[in-house]
Scaffold this active site. Structure first.
Site, short mmCIF file in Angstrom:
data_model
loop_
_atom_site.label_atom_id
_atom_site.label_comp_id
_atom_site.label_asym_id
_atom_site.label_seq_id
_atom_site.Cartn_x
_atom_site.Cartn_y
_atom_site.Cartn_z
N MET A 1 72.26 50.66 13.31
CA MET A 1 72.75 51.36 14.50
C MET A 1 71.62 52.19 15.13
SD MET A 1 75.85 54.07 14.79
CE MET A 1 77.22 53.10 14.20
N CYS A 2 71.65 52.34 16.42
CA CYS A 2 70.68 53.17 17.13
C CYS A 2 71.35 53.70 18.39
CB CYS A 2 69.46 52.35 17.55
SG CYS A 2 68.42 51.83 16.17
N GLY A 3 70.72 54.66 19.01
CA GLY A 3 71.22 55.15 20.29
C GLY A 3 70.16 54.92 21.35
N ARG A 32 74.04 58.23 15.98
CA ARG A 32 73.69 56.81 16.00
C ARG A 32 72.27 56.58 15.51
NH1 ARG A 32 77.21 53.63 18.90
NH2 ARG A 32 75.69 51.98 18.71
N ASN A 176 68.83 48.56 20.73
CA ASN A 176 69.90 48.82 19.78
C ASN A 176 70.38 47.45 19.34
OD1 ASN A 176 73.29 50.20 20.04
ND2 ASN A 176 72.07 49.71 18.27
#
Lengths: 298, 242
Positions: A1-3, A32, A176
């Site tokens: 997960m990433c933002g 995130r 992402n």
């Protein structure tokens, strides 16, 4: 997960507040991506033949003024350096590639994060709020920016693996998702003389698009070509000196929300990073559709 | 400002309680909804400034009327039982995911996987729903006023989905017994999904669900999509080409 976060200001009189608008967006994506954060900010461009190089020295103690003295001797030019913690922006008329070569030999511990006439790049490991404070993101000015908070899933947590990734001039990309064929892409690009700095999947996408731009594609055409070359999950947000672009994979696995008003275009993985923006109640809100390319110019 | 203590000792007037998530914590809100809402006598909870927070009114187990004013993040009203939850705004991924009963109404658009795996209850989305709406539906009903994204109703086992707009790719892929009614264009059907003739019973179902959703389309405009059931049994000769 990433933002991911992106912000493009349509009204030049707001450009002094770019950083102030953006910091809550980046910090809002902490859950995130708590392990690293970074951003590329597109400032008022320097004029030909000037270029800017964003440099990063990590935990080393660097005497930046002696670096300028040494590089001036080796590659004569007028250099200007603006130090911001362990980052510095070096501005000069010398050939940026020559400086990159010189740094690799004489200051191998210093990484070149970006090269261009408009782009400044900051990234590091740590919580987004700490990074925002460390490099005074609140004071950043410019027309647009592209930022990222990282939760690593496929390669190490290091400053080099943090996003944005850059290639060429004034181009950056944040991601992402995860690609399933980055090594295949890399094996295609390396014989063309394209060099990689990390084993990160996003770097493969970044270098692929930049290669296409150099081959004459515009950014949309390059991204269109990417649909058949890049396999995996992605919401990509990209910046050039003129443009901000977002695209999601065919399955739209990774979220994104766009808010647009007369004053700005703001993008984030989730609405909670947009809720603080001025006039958000009257913004046009939408989620980018899968494999549809959305871009805005400054 | 929410006043939880006051709500625990309701007076005749105090059957509505407000939470302002710009000041009150999400945990306090959900704790009140789970533990105190039913016995407090509060029948309506108003939530202001949700600002995209996750899991608002998740796991409800009482017939409380919850009105959320603003946009919400992931999993609003997930696992809902008995409650009626209205979002006066847009919803993030997984709205009303695994709903058991009750009603969830999204007045704006809903992100991916709205109503995923819902066993019962009614999910109404006034705007569009993104990809995978009603994926693995297990008995709930969904009415979408706008259009749905690709892979909607994927492997849906029971329940009904009414789509007043269009559907993108692979609608109803690998459907079981759930039935889809779609008014607009279907870009493509998924494997084993097929159009079937509308019967009087189908039109009645559509009319009933539209009425419950407060939408006024003509049931005669809808087409029925259901499973051809050719994937129900293994066919060695099919060579995995469906």
């Amino acid at each position: 997960m990433c933002g991911i976060v992106g912000l493009l200001l349509k009204k030049p009189n707001l450009r002094d507040q770019l950083g102030a608008f953006m910091v809550p967006m980046l910090v809002g994506m902490t859950e995130r991506g708590p392990d690293s954060a970074g951003l590329a900010v597109y400032t008022e461009p320097v004029r030909e033949p000037l270029h800017k190089l964003s440099l990063y020295c990590g935990t080393q103690v660097v005497d930046w003024s002696s670096l300028v003295t040494d590089v001036t001797q080796a590659i004569p030019s007028a250099y200007q350096i603006e130090v911001n913690g362990n980052h510095a922006i070096l501005t000069c008329a010398a050939d940026p590639d020559a400086i990159v070569g010189w740094l690799a030999t004489h200051r191998p511990g210093i990484a070149v994060l970006s090269i261009g006439q408009s782009i400044d790049l900051y990234k590091d490991v740590g919580a987004p709020a700490l990074i925002a404070e460390r490099y005074h993101f609140k004071t950043l000015r410019g027309s647009h920016l592209v930022g990222h908070t990282r939760m690593a899933t496929e390669s190490a947590v290091t400053p080099a693996h943090a996003h944005p990734f850059t290639a060429g001039r004034d181009f950056c990309l944040v991601h992402n998702g995860s690609l399933s064929n980055p090594h295949l892409v890399r094996r295609k690009l390396e014989p063309l003389g394209i060099r990689f700095e990390t084993d990160n999947d996003t770097e493969a996408a970044c270098r692929f698009f930049e290669w296409r731009l150099r081959e004459g594609d515009d950014l949309k055409t390059a991204v269109q070509r990417g649909f058949s070359e890049l396999d995996g999950f992605f919401t990509f947000l990209m910046g050039t000196d003129q443009e901000m672009l977002i695209v999601r994979d065919a399955f739209a696995c990774k979220p994104a929300v766009v808010a647009e008003t007369d004053a700005y275009v703001a993008i984030a993985s989730e609405f909670r990073s947009l809720a603080h923006l001025p006039d958000i109640a009257h913004a046009t809100l939408f989620e980018p559709k899968p494999e549809e390319i959305y871009s805005w110019r400054i | 400002m929410a006043n939880i203590e006051a709500a625990r000792e309701p007076c005749a007037m105090a059957n509505s309680l407000e939470f302002d998530l710009s000041k009150d914590s999400l945990r306090d809100l959900n704790l009140f909804l789970h533990r105190d809402a039913h016995r407090s006598g509060v029948t309506e909870v108003v939530v202001n400034h949700p600002d995209g927070a996750h899991s608002i009114a998740c796991g409800m187990n009482s017939p409380t009327n919850i009105q959320i004013h603003g946009h919400v993040g992931y999993y609003v009203a997930g696992m809902n039982k008995h409650a009626s939850v209205t979002v006066h705004g847009n919803a993030g991924p997984g709205a009303a995911e695994n709903m058991m009963s009750g009603r969830v109404h999204i007045r704006g658009f809903a992100s991916t996987a709205a109503g995923a795996s819902a066993h019962g209850g009614l999910l109404v989305i006034d705007g569009d729903a993104s990809l995978r709406c009603g994926i693995s539906l297990k008995g709930g009903d969904i009415v979408v006023g706008g259009s749905v994204g690709s892979f909607s109703a994927f492997m849906a086992q029971a329940g009904r989905i009414v789509i007043c707009g269009d559907a993108e790719d692979a609608l109803g892929d690998s459907l079981y017994e759930a039935v889809i009614y779609v008014r607009g264009e279907v870009r493509s059907l998924g494997a084993d999904a097929r159009f079937e003739p509308m019967t009087d019973a189908d039109r009645k179902v559509v009319a009933q669900l539209l009425a419950l959703a407060g939408m006024s389309f003509d049931p005669a405009e809808f087409k029925r999509v259901a499973s051809a059931k050719s994937l129900y049994h293994w066919h060695a000769d099919a060579d995995q080409e469906y």
